[in-house]
Design an enzyme around this catalytic site. Structure first.
Site, short mmCIF file in Angstrom:
data_model
loop_
_atom_site.label_atom_id
_atom_site.label_comp_id
_atom_site.label_asym_id
_atom_site.label_seq_id
_atom_site.Cartn_x
_atom_site.Cartn_y
_atom_site.Cartn_z
N HIS A 151 0.84 -1.20 0.00
CA HIS A 151 0.00 0.00 0.00
C HIS A 151 0.87 1.25 0.00
O HIS A 151 0.64 2.18 -0.79
CB HIS A 151 -0.90 -0.02 1.24
N GLU A 152 1.89 1.27 0.85
CA GLU A 152 2.76 2.45 0.93
C GLU A 152 3.61 2.60 -0.33
O GLU A 152 3.84 3.72 -0.81
CB GLU A 152 3.64 2.37 2.18
N GLU A 208 -6.07 6.94 -1.51
CA GLU A 208 -6.10 5.76 -0.66
C GLU A 208 -6.64 4.55 -1.41
O GLU A 208 -6.13 3.44 -1.28
CB GLU A 208 -6.94 6.04 0.59
#
Length: 279
Positions: A151-152, A208
């Protein structure tokens, strides 16, 4: 004629003109290929914020953070923990060319910082840190940890930091007009803007969602069960129940639809996970 009113009108007109000029300097770019998950939104980047300049600034800040952590005995303190994180990250990094081939040549770096916050991040150019608070409090499986790191990494691949800094620069063009009128200084501080974007300001729901989907695909291609992203966020939510949310959640807003979106993305990339040897 009211001079205050006249000055106000001139300021507004000047700010509009400055903003229009700044916007005119923005270009629509496609930072990544869409992948199986289908992330294909066009992004607008200011010519005032180059990818190279932001990566250089990120590298400098990252080096300073690591030096500070080392001085405090907080850098890669647990060898086994660090090896685990780095091994997972290497498998994810090996998949980045699916989304952008140039990222395979980034100078990726991965470290574990002994900090109590439940947090992890990836700076522009692939500078990754995972906090021990996340590992110790969430107790993630390897697949869940891959979901966090993926995700990062996705934020860096999509250049979400550069996108936010570009938006700040456009705003600052309007503020520069105010500084000219009032005599108050206003300067474009790339380092300060990057720090604020990385460690203070929340990402948008759009960013996101993109990071969730790309992270799930990176994990699946690397041989990690993509469904672990759902259980990860469930653990995050349980940790914050009745308390102040973990740092990771405070800058990563979780919408009610997040689990549904992650489940859909995981189902979409399950064939990739199976091809990588998953069951």
């Amino acid at each position: 004629m009211n001079t205050t009113y006249l000055l106000s009108r001139r300021f507004v007109s000047g700010a509009v003109l400055a903003a229009a000029t700044a916007l005119g300097g923005c270009a629509a770019v496609q930072t990544t290929d869409s992948g199986t998950v289908g992330v294909d939104r066009k992004q607008y980047m200011s010519g005032m914020v180059s990818e190279q300049a932001l990566q250089q600034e990120a590298a400098q800040q990252y080096s300073s953070l690591l030096s500070e952590a080392k001085a405090k005995g907080a850098l890669d303190r647990d060898a086994a923990q660090t090896q685990r994180v780095q091994a997972i990250a290497r498998k994810l990094i090996a998949q980045v060319s699916v989304f952008r081939p140039d990222a395979a040549n980034w100078k990726w770096d991965v470290h574990v910082l002994s900090l109590d916050e439940v947090n992890a991040w990836c700076m522009p150019g692939g500078k990754i840190a995972v906090y021990t608070g996340l590992i110790n409090k969430i107790k993630p499986t390897d697949a869940e940890l891959a979901a966090v790191i993926g995700h990062e990494m996705a934020h860096a691949l999509r250049e979400h930091a550069r996108e936010q800094v570009s938006q700040q620069m456009v705003t600052n063009m309007g503020l520069s007009v105010l500084s000219a009128v009032t005599g108050m200084g206003a300067t474009a501080d790339l380092g300060g803007a990057l720090s604020e974007v990385m460690f203070t300001l929340p990402n948008s729901r759009t960013a996101e969602a993109e990071a969730d989907r790309i992270g799930v695909e990176l994990a699946a291609r690397a041989g990690y069960d993509p469904r672990a992203a759902v259980t990860l966020w469930q653990k995050m939510g349980a940790l914050s129940a009745g308390n102040a949310p973990p740092e990771f959640l405070s800058t990563h807003p979780s919408a009610a639809s997040r689990s549904t979106d992650l489940t859909e993305a995981a189902n979409k990339v399950m064939p990739l996970y199976q091809q990588a040897g998953g069951k």
